[in-house]
Design an enzyme around this catalytic site. Structure first.
Site, PDB file in Angstrom:
ATOM      1  N   GLY A 198      39.378  36.834  33.151  1.00  0.00           N
ATOM      2  CA  GLY A 198      39.222  37.936  34.111  1.00  0.00           C
ATOM      3  C   GLY A 198      40.391  38.899  33.947  1.00  0.00           C
ATOM      4  CG  PHE A 199      40.839  42.416  36.467  1.00  0.00           C
ATOM      5  CD1 PHE A 199      40.966  43.659  35.877  1.00  0.00           C
ATOM      6  CD2 PHE A 199      39.708  42.147  37.222  1.00  0.00           C
ATOM      7  CE1 PHE A 199      39.993  44.629  36.033  1.00  0.00           C
ATOM      8  CE2 PHE A 199      38.730  43.117  37.393  1.00  0.00           C
ATOM      9  CZ  PHE A 199      38.871  44.355  36.799  1.00  0.00           C
ATOM     10  N   GLY A 200      43.374  38.843  35.250  1.00  0.00           N
ATOM     11  CA  GLY A 200      44.647  38.159  35.004  1.00  0.00           C
ATOM     12  C   GLY A 200      44.685  37.528  33.620  1.00  0.00           C
ATOM     13  N   GLY A 223      40.033  31.268  32.328  1.00  0.00           N
ATOM     14  CA  GLY A 223      39.515  32.496  32.939  1.00  0.00           C
ATOM     15  C   GLY A 223      39.912  33.753  32.177  1.00  0.00           C
ATOM     16  CG  ASP A 250      40.746  37.289  43.175  1.00  0.00           C
ATOM     17  OD1 ASP A 250      41.631  38.165  43.279  1.00  0.00           O
ATOM     18  OD2 ASP A 250      39.519  37.551  43.200  1.00  0.00           O
ATOM     19  CD  GLU A 259      33.472  50.797  46.091  1.00  0.00           C
ATOM     20  OE1 GLU A 259      34.479  51.501  46.053  1.00  0.00           O
ATOM     21  OE2 GLU A 259      33.234  49.931  45.237  1.00  0.00           O
TER      22      GLU A 259
HETATM   23  C1  LIG Z   1      32.031  43.350  43.860  1.00  0.00           C
HETATM   24  C2  LIG Z   1      33.537  43.372  43.710  1.00  0.00           C
HETATM   25  C3  LIG Z   1      34.205  44.580  43.736  1.00  0.00           C
HETATM   26  C4  LIG Z   1      35.588  44.612  43.584  1.00  0.00           C
HETATM   27  N1  LIG Z   1      36.227  45.826  43.609  1.00  0.00           N
HETATM   28  C5  LIG Z   1      37.559  45.885  43.390  1.00  0.00           C
HETATM   29  C6  LIG Z   1      38.231  47.134  43.320  1.00  0.00           C
HETATM   30  O1  LIG Z   1      37.607  48.195  43.480  1.00  0.00           O
HETATM   31  N2  LIG Z   1      39.570  47.134  43.080  1.00  0.00           N
HETATM   32  C7  LIG Z   1      40.269  45.985  42.902  1.00  0.00           C
HETATM   33  O2  LIG Z   1      41.465  46.028  42.664  1.00  0.00           O
HETATM   34  N3  LIG Z   1      39.675  44.776  42.984  1.00  0.00           N
HETATM   35  C8  LIG Z   1      38.336  44.703  43.220  1.00  0.00           C
HETATM   36  N4  LIG Z   1      37.709  43.485  43.286  1.00  0.00           N
HETATM   37  C9  LIG Z   1      38.522  42.260  43.183  1.00  0.00           C
HETATM   38  C10 LIG Z   1      38.905  41.990  41.747  1.00  0.00           C
HETATM   39  O3  LIG Z   1      37.739  42.007  40.932  1.00  0.00           O
HETATM   40  C11 LIG Z   1      39.580  40.624  41.672  1.00  0.00           C
HETATM   41  O4  LIG Z   1      40.716  40.653  42.510  1.00  0.00           O
HETATM   42  C12 LIG Z   1      40.016  40.319  40.265  1.00  0.00           C
HETATM   43  O5  LIG Z   1      38.875  40.195  39.443  1.00  0.00           O
HETATM   44  C13 LIG Z   1      40.847  39.028  40.215  1.00  0.00           C
HETATM   45  O6  LIG Z   1      41.205  38.777  38.901  1.00  0.00           O
HETATM   46  P1  LIG Z   1      41.342  37.280  38.399  1.00  0.00           P
HETATM   47  O7  LIG Z   1      41.824  37.365  36.986  1.00  0.00           O
HETATM   48  O8  LIG Z   1      42.126  36.482  39.362  1.00  0.00           O
HETATM   49  O9  LIG Z   1      39.861  36.713  38.452  1.00  0.00           O
HETATM   50  P2  LIG Z   1      38.516  37.263  37.795  1.00  0.00           P
HETATM   51  O10 LIG Z   1      38.681  38.634  37.300  1.00  0.00           O
HETATM   52  O11 LIG Z   1      37.461  36.986  38.791  1.00  0.00           O
HETATM   53  O12 LIG Z   1      38.327  36.316  36.538  1.00  0.00           O
HETATM   54  C14 LIG Z   1      38.074  34.957  36.636  1.00  0.00           C
HETATM   55  C15 LIG Z   1      37.446  34.506  35.344  1.00  0.00           C
HETATM   56  O13 LIG Z   1      37.382  33.093  35.356  1.00  0.00           O
HETATM   57  C16 LIG Z   1      36.134  32.679  34.857  1.00  0.00           C
HETATM   58  N5  LIG Z   1      35.846  31.362  35.450  1.00  0.00           N
HETATM   59  C17 LIG Z   1      35.632  31.070  36.746  1.00  0.00           C
HETATM   60  N6  LIG Z   1      35.428  29.764  36.909  1.00  0.00           N
HETATM   61  C18 LIG Z   1      35.505  29.199  35.679  1.00  0.00           C
HETATM   62  C19 LIG Z   1      35.382  27.888  35.196  1.00  0.00           C
HETATM   63  N7  LIG Z   1      35.149  26.849  36.013  1.00  0.00           N
HETATM   64  N8  LIG Z   1      35.500  27.674  33.873  1.00  0.00           N
HETATM   65  C20 LIG Z   1      35.741  28.711  33.025  1.00  0.00           C
HETATM   66  N9  LIG Z   1      35.868  29.973  33.434  1.00  0.00           N
HETATM   67  C21 LIG Z   1      35.764  30.222  34.751  1.00  0.00           C
HETATM   68  C22 LIG Z   1      35.169  33.758  35.279  1.00  0.00           C
HETATM   69  O14 LIG Z   1      34.028  33.783  34.449  1.00  0.00           O
HETATM   70  C23 LIG Z   1      36.025  35.010  35.147  1.00  0.00           C
HETATM   71  O15 LIG Z   1      35.889  35.603  33.884  1.00  0.00           O
HETATM   72  C24 LIG Z   1      36.323  43.415  43.426  1.00  0.00           C
HETATM   73  C25 LIG Z   1      35.645  42.190  43.399  1.00  0.00           C
HETATM   74  C26 LIG Z   1      34.257  42.172  43.545  1.00  0.00           C
HETATM   75  C27 LIG Z   1      33.537  40.864  43.521  1.00  0.00           C
END
Ligand SMILES: Cc1cc2nc3c(=O)[nH]c(=O)nc-3n(C[C@H](O)[C@H](O)[C@H](O)COP(=O)(O)OP(=O)(O)OC[C@H]3O[C@@H](n4cnc5c(N)ncnc54)[C@H](O)[C@@H]3O)c2cc1C
Length: 439
Positions: A25-27, A23, A311, A182
């Protein structure tokens, strides 16, 4: 067994320990940054070749920003990192006994595994809602909603039936969290300032926005003051806010609510929540509350050398019985702490438990209006809106994106216009094509 499982993802062999991160994403990207100067080989996997800045997805969906400016190409982001490999691959499962992960393009061995694959839209098991409503979790979904919405207005111009016009211009948003609020605000803004110029043939009094939430107030994760303000701001946009109300059914034509109201609508936006992206191969004891259970060091319960953050990670402690909120700062802070711990462990040093520093939360509702909750006080209005813009601008990945977004926002603000009202649908090839046919 998928036909790809016998394949192997080729990554050069190294004397260093290999950390596989699922992933970007942010993390995930914060972890790669934290480990930049470490003595590990890093492999980052993502199903997309870009990072998505989810907080601004709603602006893509409502034609405020183009998709490219809220995405960051993962290869470019880490082009200068040494011993770093990115592979675009969808991970399907884990075999912790063999220390391999399974992807649609082959298997890969890990020494240490970090699961940072985030969450997915929660339909609470309702397949009808999955099939008929619009989610907002990924860029293609936001673009789909944008095109659908604009197509509806094009059809409204052509339609001669009042009931059909109603159905095409009504929007029902399910979920009164930050995303729902929003989106409702942005649609309110479109209705008031933008769409009437594009569609002078439509009387926009018929466009109705409904925001439905099962709970007693909007923005349940924020202060009561902010909830009340957000509701007031939405009502200024004529948004029909219905609290303590659920959607009972939706057949693609009519929404039925628990209070008996029937709303004809071709657009239902599902912003009712998210749940962890749990993948196959995890033992039962590692899963709880829709997330992967981790301790304060982000180690996955019941597994060796496997970590989860953001998340997907449920860090259930006495202080956080429901885990940390699913927001970007949690993912970023956990990634920083875990990255440092992995480097400490390599040097035989003791590990530091994760402590969340909650700097506050915010939501925006159209132009000039936002609500901000800081740990000690809350505020709303124009200043909150400026704080919201500044924080989001500074958090977006990439200097170019920042400039593009700033330029877009200034343009939108000054002209009341939005630059991206294009209907772009997937290209479908004509199966019956014959040479000489008009394309
Ligand atoms: C519409 C929306 C608005 C938001 N607004 C806010 C805000 O204003 N402020 C805030 O703090 N938070 C906000 N959030 C929440 C925030 O985006 C999440 O908490 C954050 O993205 C979590 O980070 P993460 O690294 O855990 O996961 P993510 O950032 O979701 O990253 C996960 C990554 O894993 C990848 N992935 C998933 N499954 C697979 C797989 N099977 N194989 C390979 N790759 C995979 C995805 O493509 C993605 O790039 C919002 C979320 C949404 C949906």
């Amino acid at each position: 067994m998928s036909s790809f499982e016998h394949l192997h993802l080729e990554i050069p062999k190294s004397d260093k320990q290999r950390i596989v991160i699922i992933g970007g994403g942010f993390g995930g990207i914060q972890l790669v940054k934290t480990l930049q100067k470490s003595n590990f080989q890093i492999v980052l996997l993502d199903r997309h070749n870009y990072h998505t800045f989810q907080p601004l997805l709603y602006q893509v969906a409502t034609a405020g920003l183009e998709p490219d400016s809220i995405a960051g190409a993962l290869r470019q982001l880490f082009a200068r990192h040494k011993d770093f490999y990115f592979r675009m691959a969808r991970v399907t499962g884990i075999d912790s006994e063999r220390k391999v992960i399974k992807t649609l393009v082959g298997e890969l061995e890990y020494d240490l595994l970090v699961i940072a694959n985030g969450s997915k839209t929660n339909y609470f098991g309702d397949k009808e809602m999955y099939n008929r409503t619009f989610p907002m979790k990924q860029i293609p979904q936001a673009l789909d909603l944008r095109s659908h919405m604009l197509q509806n207005f094009e059809q409204t111009v052509l339609s001669k039936e009042d009931e059909e016009k109603d159905r095409l211009t009504n929007f029902v948003i399910v979920g009164g969290g930050p995303t729902g609020v929003e989106v409702a605000g942005a649609l309110g803004e479109l209705k008031k300032h933008v769409l009437p110029n594009d569609y002078p043939d439509i009387d926009f009094d018929i466009m109705k926005l409904h925001l439905v939430d099962a709970g007693p107030r909007l923005l349940a994760g924020m202060s009561e003051k902010s909830s009340a303000k957000a509701e007031l701001y939405l009502k200024d946009f004529d948004v029909d806010v219905r609290l303590n109300t659920r959607l009972v059914s939706y057949d693609g034509r009519d929404v039925v609510l628990t209070d008996g109201t029937v709303i004809p609508a071709k657009t239902v936006i599902w912003a009712a929540g998210v749940t962890g992206n749990i993948m196959d191969g995890l033992p039962k004891e590692s899963i709880g509350g829709g997330r992967i259970i981790v301790n304060e060091f982000n180690e996955v319960k019941g597994l060796q050398d496997v970590f989860a953050l953001g998340d997907i990670a449920g860090m259930y402690t006495a202080q956080t019985p429901k885990g940390h909120p699913m927001v970007a700062p949690v993912a970023i802070q956990q990634a920083t702490n875990l990255g440092k711990n992995l480097m400490r462990a390599q040097k035989g040093k003791s590990l530091k438990p994760f402590v969340y520093k909650d700097k506050g939360s915010m939501a925006t509702i159209g132009r000039n209006r936002a609500v901000v909750d800081l740990p000690k006080f809350h505020f709303g209005g124009l200043f909150a809106w400026m704080v919201w813009m500044f924080i989001h601008l500074m958090s977006i990945v990439g200097f170019r994106n920042r400039l593009v977004i700033l330029a877009n926002w200034v343009w939108n603000y000054l002209t009341y216009d939005r630059g991206t009202r294009l209907i772009i649908r997937t290209f479908v090839r004509n199966k019956d094509y014959k040479p000489g046919d008009t394309l």
